[in-house]
Scaffold this motif. Structure first.
Motif, short mmCIF file in Angstrom:
data_model
loop_
_atom_site.label_atom_id
_atom_site.label_comp_id
_atom_site.label_asym_id
_atom_site.label_seq_id
_atom_site.Cartn_x
_atom_site.Cartn_y
_atom_site.Cartn_z
N GLN A 118 -8.91 -12.01 5.88
CA GLN A 118 -9.44 -11.17 6.56
C GLN A 118 -9.26 -11.53 8.12
O GLN A 118 -8.80 -11.81 8.98
CB GLN A 118 -11.15 -11.30 6.36
CG GLN A 118 -11.33 -9.88 4.82
CD GLN A 118 -12.71 -10.32 4.36
OE1 GLN A 118 -13.37 -11.36 5.11
NE2 GLN A 118 -12.93 -9.90 3.56
N LEU A 119 -9.86 -13.27 7.71
CA LEU A 119 -9.69 -14.29 9.21
C LEU A 119 -8.11 -13.76 9.93
O LEU A 119 -7.96 -13.58 10.81
CB LEU A 119 -10.46 -14.91 8.87
CG LEU A 119 -11.51 -15.97 8.96
CD1 LEU A 119 -11.79 -16.99 7.99
CD2 LEU A 119 -12.43 -15.53 9.95
N TRP A 120 -6.97 -13.69 9.12
CA TRP A 120 -5.81 -14.28 9.61
C TRP A 120 -5.39 -12.50 9.79
O TRP A 120 -4.83 -12.88 11.02
CB TRP A 120 -4.68 -14.34 8.81
CG TRP A 120 -3.73 -14.48 8.45
CD1 TRP A 120 -2.50 -15.50 8.74
CD2 TRP A 120 -2.60 -12.96 8.35
NE1 TRP A 120 -1.17 -15.38 9.57
CE2 TRP A 120 -0.98 -13.30 9.20
CE3 TRP A 120 -2.81 -11.29 8.14
CZ2 TRP A 120 -0.08 -12.26 9.23
CZ3 TRP A 120 -1.63 -11.84 8.24
CH2 TRP A 120 -0.19 -11.49 8.61
N PHE A 121 -6.15 -11.95 9.45
CA PHE A 121 -5.66 -10.47 9.67
C PHE A 121 -6.37 -9.99 10.90
O PHE A 121 -5.64 -9.28 11.60
CB PHE A 121 -6.83 -9.32 8.35
CG PHE A 121 -5.49 -7.57 9.13
CD1 PHE A 121 -4.49 -7.02 8.78
CD2 PHE A 121 -7.05 -6.94 9.49
CE1 PHE A 121 -4.66 -5.88 9.42
CE2 PHE A 121 -7.28 -5.85 9.83
CZ PHE A 121 -5.51 -5.16 9.86
N LEU A 156 -7.01 -24.11 9.49
CA LEU A 156 -8.14 -25.14 10.13
C LEU A 156 -8.46 -24.79 9.89
O LEU A 156 -9.83 -25.02 9.67
CB LEU A 156 -6.37 -26.26 11.28
CG LEU A 156 -7.59 -27.36 11.42
CD1 LEU A 156 -7.40 -28.53 10.65
CD2 LEU A 156 -7.24 -27.01 12.88
N MET A 157 -9.30 -24.06 10.77
CA MET A 157 -10.64 -23.44 11.11
C MET A 157 -11.44 -22.93 9.39
O MET A 157 -12.74 -23.70 8.99
CB MET A 157 -11.08 -21.67 11.77
CG MET A 157 -10.40 -22.33 12.36
SD MET A 157 -11.50 -23.44 13.96
CE MET A 157 -13.13 -22.60 13.83
N ILE A 158 -11.43 -22.93 8.27
CA ILE A 158 -11.46 -22.40 6.92
C ILE A 158 -11.52 -23.73 6.91
O ILE A 158 -12.77 -24.06 5.83
CB ILE A 158 -11.02 -21.69 6.24
CG1 ILE A 158 -10.06 -20.15 6.09
CG2 ILE A 158 -11.04 -22.33 4.39
CD1 ILE A 158 -9.19 -19.60 5.41
N ILE A 159 -10.72 -24.80 6.81
CA ILE A 159 -11.14 -26.22 6.70
C ILE A 159 -12.07 -26.37 7.12
O ILE A 159 -12.64 -27.38 6.38
CB ILE A 159 -9.97 -26.96 6.41
CG1 ILE A 159 -8.78 -26.80 5.20
CG2 ILE A 159 -10.46 -28.77 6.54
CD1 ILE A 159 -8.91 -26.55 4.08
N VAL A 176 -15.27 -16.79 15.83
CA VAL A 176 -16.12 -15.52 16.49
C VAL A 176 -16.59 -14.20 15.14
O VAL A 176 -17.76 -13.55 15.00
CB VAL A 176 -15.42 -15.06 17.59
CG1 VAL A 176 -15.94 -12.85 17.56
CG2 VAL A 176 -15.14 -15.35 18.81
N VAL A 177 -15.54 -14.08 14.20
CA VAL A 177 -15.27 -13.00 13.20
C VAL A 177 -16.77 -13.92 12.17
O VAL A 177 -17.72 -13.38 11.57
CB VAL A 177 -14.32 -13.10 12.25
CG1 VAL A 177 -14.35 -12.77 11.13
CG2 VAL A 177 -13.52 -12.15 13.44
N MET A 178 -16.34 -14.76 12.06
CA MET A 178 -17.28 -15.83 11.61
C MET A 178 -18.83 -15.45 11.39
O MET A 178 -20.21 -16.12 11.11
CB MET A 178 -17.42 -17.55 11.37
CG MET A 178 -16.27 -17.52 10.09
SD MET A 178 -16.56 -16.47 8.53
CE MET A 178 -16.62 -17.79 7.31
N THR A 208 -1.34 -19.30 12.14
CA THR A 208 -1.61 -19.05 10.97
C THR A 208 -2.28 -20.76 10.59
O THR A 208 -3.29 -20.66 10.13
CB THR A 208 -0.79 -18.53 9.98
OG1 THR A 208 -0.55 -17.71 10.01
CG2 THR A 208 -0.91 -18.78 8.50
N CYS A 209 -1.39 -21.49 11.34
CA CYS A 209 -2.20 -23.01 11.28
C CYS A 209 -3.58 -23.40 11.21
O CYS A 209 -4.77 -23.69 11.04
CB CYS A 209 -1.32 -23.94 11.87
SG CYS A 209 0.46 -24.14 11.23
N ALA A 210 -3.55 -22.58 12.66
CA ALA A 210 -5.03 -22.57 13.35
C ALA A 210 -5.87 -21.20 12.24
O ALA A 210 -7.23 -22.55 11.75
CB ALA A 210 -5.51 -22.09 14.62
#
Length: 184
Positions: free
Chosen positions: A67-70, A122-125, A172-174, A117-119
Motif C-alpha cells: 500500500q505505501l509503495w503503491f 526505510l519508513m517501515i523500519i 502522510v498515508v500513516m 522504494t528504498c525510502a
C-alpha cells in the motif's frame, strides 16, 4: 552544466577505475533493493512481534509495504510524466560509463523508483522503532542510491526527489490512516 550533471559525472567518472567499486555499484544498483524487500518483514518481526507468528506478521507487513509503495509510486509516475527527463546514459549518449542497461531502458529518470522504494522500506523500519535497523536500512538505501548514480542510470536529483516522495507519502498515508482509525 548544472550541479546535478557535474556531480553525476564526478561519481560516474569512477566507473572502470576500480573493480571493487564497479562490483559494489553494480550490486547496489541491480540487486540490493530486492534483498532489502525480503528482509524487511524479518527485521520488523524481530523488533515488534517476537510473540506473534511469522506468517501472521508477513500477512501484516507485506500489505502495508504494498500500500505505501503503491501510493508513492503513483506520485512518482505523476512527477515523472510532468518532468519527462531521459536517463543520463540516453541524454549523454557516448559520455556516460554505464555498468548495465536497465530492464525498462527508456523509462523515466526523474524521480527514481529505486530511491522511492528504498525510502518506503526505510519508513517501515522507522515505524518499527529500532535505531539499529534504521541505521542499517539508511546505509543500505544510500548504497542502492549511490549505485544508481554510479551505474549511469540516474542523476543525483532523481535520487533526491524519489527518496523524498518515498519518505513523505508513507508518512502522510500513516497519518491519515491513524486519523481515520481514531474516528472509528
Amino acid at each position: 552544466m548544472n550541479w546535478d550533471h557535474k556531480l553525476f559525472f564526478k561519481i560516474n567518472g569512477l566507473v572502470g577505475k576500480n573493480n571493487a567499486l564497479d562490483v559494489l555499484g553494480f550490486f547496489g544498483a541491480r540487486f540490493l533493493l530486492f534483498i532489502m524487500i525480503i528482509i524487511v518483514p524479518f527485521l520488523y518481526y524481530s523488533v515488534n512481534f517476537r510473540h506473534a507468528s511469522l506468517p501472521w506478521l508477513i500477512l501484516r507487513i507485506v500489505p502495508l509495504f504494498i500500500q505505501l509503495w503503491f501510493f508513492s509510486w503513483i506520485i512518482n509516475l505523476l512527477v515523472g510524466a510532468m518532468i519527462k527527463r531521459p536517463r543520463p546514459y540516453i541524454f549523454y549518449e557516448n559520455k556516460v560509463k554505464s555498468l548495465f542497461t536497465p530492464l525498462f531502458e527508456k523509462w523515466k529518470s526523474m524521480p527514481s523508483d529505486h530511491a522511492m522504494t528504498c525510502a518506503v522500506l526505510l519508513m517501515i523500519i522507522v515505524f518499527s522503532r529500532s535505531f539499529f535497523n534504521v541505521i542499517l536500512f539508511l546505509l543500505l538505501s544510500l548504497w542502492v542510491c549511490w549505485g544508481r548514480i554510479y551505474s549511469g542510470v540516474h542523476y543525483p536529483s532523481d535520487i533526491i526527489v524519489g527518496f523524498l516522495i518515498g519518505t513523505v507519502v508513507p508518512f502522510v498515508v500513516m497519518l491519515i490512516a491513524g486519523a481515520i482509525s481514531s474516528l472509528v
